[in-house]
Motif scaffolding. Sequence first.
Motif, PDB file in Angstrom:
ATOM      1  N   VAL A  76       0.839  -1.199   0.000  1.00 32.30           N
ATOM      2  CA  VAL A  76       0.000   0.000   0.000  1.00 32.30           C
ATOM      3  C   VAL A  76       0.876   1.252   0.000  1.00 32.30           C
ATOM      4  CG1 VAL A  76      -1.617   1.356   1.390  1.00 32.30           C
ATOM      5  CG2 VAL A  76      -1.999  -1.093   1.052  1.00 32.30           C
ATOM      6  N   CYS A  77       1.902   1.271   0.824  1.00 30.51           N
ATOM      7  CA  CYS A  77       2.805   2.430   0.880  1.00 30.51           C
ATOM      8  C   CYS A  77       3.485   2.661  -0.465  1.00 30.51           C
ATOM      9  CB  CYS A  77       3.852   2.234   1.976  1.00 30.51           C
ATOM     10  SG  CYS A  77       3.217   2.389   3.655  1.00 30.51           S
ATOM     11  N   HIS A  78       4.000   1.591  -1.056  1.00 36.66           N
ATOM     12  CA  HIS A  78       4.671   1.727  -2.359  1.00 36.66           C
ATOM     13  C   HIS A  78       3.709   2.278  -3.412  1.00 36.66           C
ATOM     14  CE1 HIS A  78       8.577   0.109  -1.477  1.00 36.66           C
ATOM     15  NE2 HIS A  78       8.103  -1.045  -1.053  1.00 36.66           N
ATOM     16  N   ARG A  79       2.474   1.804  -3.382  1.00 37.27           N
ATOM     17  CA  ARG A  79       1.520   2.269  -4.386  1.00 37.27           C
ATOM     18  C   ARG A  79       1.213   3.755  -4.185  1.00 37.27           C
ATOM     19  NH1 ARG A  79      -4.361  -0.407  -5.961  1.00 37.27           N
ATOM     20  NH2 ARG A  79      -4.521   0.610  -7.985  1.00 37.27           N
ATOM     21  N   ASP A  80       1.023   4.168  -2.927  1.00 41.46           N
ATOM     22  CA  ASP A  80       0.699   5.577  -2.671  1.00 41.46           C
ATOM     23  C   ASP A  80       1.896   6.491  -2.883  1.00 41.46           C
ATOM     24  OD1 ASP A  80      -2.155   6.301  -1.385  1.00 41.46           O
ATOM     25  OD2 ASP A  80      -1.661   4.226  -0.923  1.00 41.46           O
ATOM     26  N   LEU A  81       3.090   5.919  -2.859  1.00 42.31           N
ATOM     27  CA  LEU A  81       4.292   6.698  -3.146  1.00 42.31           C
ATOM     28  C   LEU A  81       4.645   6.657  -4.634  1.00 42.31           C
ATOM     29  CD1 LEU A  81       6.462   5.666  -0.063  1.00 42.31           C
ATOM     30  CD2 LEU A  81       5.585   7.965  -0.559  1.00 42.31           C
ATOM     31  N   ASP A  82       3.717   6.142  -5.444  1.00 46.64           N
ATOM     32  CA  ASP A  82       3.911   6.044  -6.892  1.00 46.64           C
ATOM     33  C   ASP A  82       5.141   5.197  -7.218  1.00 46.64           C
ATOM     34  OD1 ASP A  82       3.209   6.435  -9.514  1.00 46.64           O
ATOM     35  OD2 ASP A  82       4.337   8.319  -9.728  1.00 46.64           O
ATOM     36  N   GLN A  83       5.208   4.039  -6.587  1.00 47.50           N
ATOM     37  CA  GLN A  83       6.271   3.055  -6.836  1.00 47.50           C
ATOM     38  C   GLN A  83       5.603   1.733  -7.235  1.00 47.50           C
ATOM     39  OE1 GLN A  83       8.236   3.059  -3.013  1.00 47.50           O
ATOM     40  NE2 GLN A  83       9.265   5.014  -3.375  1.00 47.50           N
ATOM     41  N   PRO A  84       4.995   1.694  -8.421  1.00 44.07           N
ATOM     42  CA  PRO A  84       4.174   0.541  -8.796  1.00 44.07           C
ATOM     43  C   PRO A  84       4.939  -0.778  -8.881  1.00 44.07           C
ATOM     44  CG  PRO A  84       4.527   1.995 -10.673  1.00 44.07           C
ATOM     45  CD  PRO A  84       5.016   2.732  -9.481  1.00 44.07           C
ATOM     46  N   GLU A  85       6.165  -0.732  -9.363  1.00 41.87           N
ATOM     47  CA  GLU A  85       6.922  -1.990  -9.488  1.00 41.87           C
ATOM     48  C   GLU A  85       7.182  -2.608  -8.122  1.00 41.87           C
ATOM     49  OE1 GLU A  85       7.836  -4.959 -11.370  1.00 41.87           O
ATOM     50  OE2 GLU A  85       7.878  -3.255 -12.771  1.00 41.87           O
ATOM     51  N   GLN A  86       7.561  -1.764  -7.141  1.00 43.40           N
ATOM     52  CA  GLN A  86       7.783  -2.276  -5.790  1.00 43.40           C
ATOM     53  C   GLN A  86       6.479  -2.773  -5.173  1.00 43.40           C
ATOM     54  OE1 GLN A  86       9.021   0.511  -7.120  1.00 43.40           O
ATOM     55  NE2 GLN A  86      10.814   1.275  -6.003  1.00 43.40           N
ATOM     56  N   ALA A  87       5.371  -2.058  -5.455  1.00 43.65           N
ATOM     57  CA  ALA A  87       4.069  -2.489  -4.938  1.00 43.65           C
ATOM     58  C   ALA A  87       3.689  -3.855  -5.510  1.00 43.65           C
ATOM     59  CB  ALA A  87       3.000  -1.455  -5.288  1.00 43.65           C
ATOM     60  N   PHE A  88       3.920  -4.041  -6.804  1.00 43.44           N
ATOM     61  CA  PHE A  88       3.586  -5.311  -7.463  1.00 43.44           C
ATOM     62  C   PHE A  88       4.417  -6.453  -6.892  1.00 43.44           C
ATOM     63  CE2 PHE A  88       3.619  -8.442 -10.868  1.00 43.44           C
ATOM     64  CZ  PHE A  88       2.309  -8.436 -11.317  1.00 43.44           C
ATOM     65  N   THR A  89       5.729  -6.233  -6.766  1.00 43.88           N
ATOM     66  CA  THR A  89       6.624  -7.275  -6.272  1.00 43.88           C
ATOM     67  C   THR A  89       6.299  -7.650  -4.827  1.00 43.88           C
ATOM     68  OG1 THR A  89       8.389  -6.479  -7.720  1.00 43.88           O
ATOM     69  CG2 THR A  89       9.037  -7.872  -5.878  1.00 43.88           C
ATOM     70  N   THR A  90       6.008  -6.650  -4.010  1.00 46.90           N
ATOM     71  CA  THR A  90       5.708  -6.904  -2.604  1.00 46.90           C
ATOM     72  C   THR A  90       4.406  -7.669  -2.449  1.00 46.90           C
ATOM     73  OG1 THR A  90       6.856  -4.850  -2.009  1.00 46.90           O
ATOM     74  CG2 THR A  90       5.435  -5.831  -0.340  1.00 46.90           C
ATOM     75  N   ALA A  91       3.383  -7.296  -3.207  1.00 44.47           N
ATOM     76  CA  ALA A  91       2.103  -8.003  -3.145  1.00 44.47           C
ATOM     77  C   ALA A  91       2.259  -9.446  -3.623  1.00 44.47           C
ATOM     78  CB  ALA A  91       1.062  -7.272  -3.988  1.00 44.47           C
ATOM     79  N   GLN A  92       3.051  -9.642  -4.665  1.00 41.87           N
ATOM     80  CA  GLN A  92       3.313 -10.998  -5.159  1.00 41.87           C
ATOM     81  C   GLN A  92       3.953 -11.859  -4.084  1.00 41.87           C
ATOM     82  OE1 GLN A  92       5.632 -10.564  -8.848  1.00 41.87           O
ATOM     83  NE2 GLN A  92       3.988 -11.688  -9.882  1.00 41.87           N
ATOM     84  N   ARG A  93       4.848 -11.270  -3.304  1.00 42.95           N
ATOM     85  CA  ARG A  93       5.559 -12.026  -2.274  1.00 42.95           C
ATOM     86  C   ARG A  93       4.607 -12.527  -1.186  1.00 42.95           C
ATOM     87  NH1 ARG A  93      10.316  -9.832   1.780  1.00 42.95           N
ATOM     88  NH2 ARG A  93      10.580 -11.808   2.882  1.00 42.95           N
ATOM     89  N   ALA A  94       3.536 -11.792  -0.924  1.00 38.11           N
ATOM     90  CA  ALA A  94       2.595 -12.189   0.118  1.00 38.11           C
ATOM     91  C   ALA A  94       1.636 -13.287  -0.335  1.00 38.11           C
ATOM     92  CB  ALA A  94       1.792 -10.974   0.579  1.00 38.11           C
ATOM     93  N   LEU A  95       1.471 -13.462  -1.635  1.00 40.72           N
ATOM     94  CA  LEU A  95       0.448 -14.376  -2.147  1.00 40.72           C
ATOM     95  C   LEU A  95       0.621 -15.846  -1.743  1.00 40.72           C
ATOM     96  CD1 LEU A  95      -0.620 -13.346  -5.763  1.00 40.72           C
ATOM     97  CD2 LEU A  95      -2.045 -13.576  -3.734  1.00 40.72           C
ATOM     98  N   PRO A  96       1.824 -16.446  -1.819  1.00 41.34           N
ATOM     99  CA  PRO A  96       1.922 -17.877  -1.486  1.00 41.34           C
ATOM    100  C   PRO A  96       1.381 -18.226  -0.107  1.00 41.34           C
ATOM    101  CG  PRO A  96       3.927 -17.123  -2.566  1.00 41.34           C
ATOM    102  CD  PRO A  96       3.109 -15.901  -2.301  1.00 41.34           C
ATOM    103  N   ALA A  97       1.676 -17.389   0.884  1.00 43.58           N
ATOM    104  CA  ALA A  97       1.204 -17.682   2.242  1.00 43.58           C
ATOM    105  C   ALA A  97      -0.314 -17.566   2.345  1.00 43.58           C
ATOM    106  CB  ALA A  97       1.880 -16.755   3.250  1.00 43.58           C
ATOM    107  N   VAL A  98      -0.899 -16.541   1.706  1.00 46.57           N
ATOM    108  CA  VAL A  98      -2.356 -16.387   1.825  1.00 46.57           C
ATOM    109  C   VAL A  98      -3.081 -17.473   1.037  1.00 46.57           C
ATOM    110  CG1 VAL A  98      -2.199 -13.915   2.248  1.00 46.57           C
ATOM    111  CG2 VAL A  98      -2.543 -14.710  -0.078  1.00 46.57           C
TER     112      VAL A  98
END
Length: 293
Positions: A212-234
Amino acid sequence: MAEPEPEAEPERNQTQTDTLSPDEVPGGSGLTTKQLQQNLRAVKQRDRPVRLLFEIPSSRIIEQTLSKHVVYEVVVMRSGSFDSCRVSVERRYSDFSRFHHKLLQEFSEELEEVVLPRKLLTGNFSPDVIAERRVALQDYLAEVYAVRSVRRSPHLPRFLTEQEQRRAHGLLRAGQFELALQQLQRVLEMEEKLLPWQSPTLIVPTLSALAVCHRDLDQPEQAFTTAQRALPAVRRYGRKRHRAALLDLLVDVGYQLGHPVAQIQEELSVLRDAERGEVSCCSLKELVVQEFL
């Protein structure tokens, strides 16, 4: 009662991954005795167990208008020379006391011989008393960690991260995303230390808030990578609300970045169809701001 030795997680020295044991070396019988001995020592070091180590190297007195108190720096690292990242938090004696009380409510038998340094009525700010208490609290954490059931309970990560999580989420709710990002990254470093003994879901709220922070800071690539990292556990542990919100963010940000998102979009549609009425349609940001209130 504290167990004498915690279970170990194997640690591999990256510089020694190509070193083979005598049984693994082709034509090993042709090696000299010295080479075989060196090889055996390397294998033993490569596979040595990993444990958490706690240090309380410093403390400081915080003076406020009507009171003052001592905070202790708690440094957490993994054993071995390959952990260059020392993560630390500051805790008061009262934080240790609340932590110990919660542990006793659940693990009174296991902690029968683990004693928290007693509370002092006077002399709390004496340099000698503070130094003695630093050592005692350090020993206390080592004894607590040696108890398997405590080590795998959520109480230890809460003690080491909850204050920082609340601070970070407060900053996020206030729109101070850069400061929240910095705080969350430190929380993630601490949680990663604990992961061999905790569920991978431990880092899901932190990764979600970071995305969320990366997205609001206009850092879409970091937001995408970070969200991807959380997916396997969920996905594995059925955190449906986080899964839907993460997938939704990945679709939106993926389109923005030009990444292929058809499979992600299909997964989101299947999830919502299968769990109709159970999966919230709130965004990841809406989900994050509700946590650690």
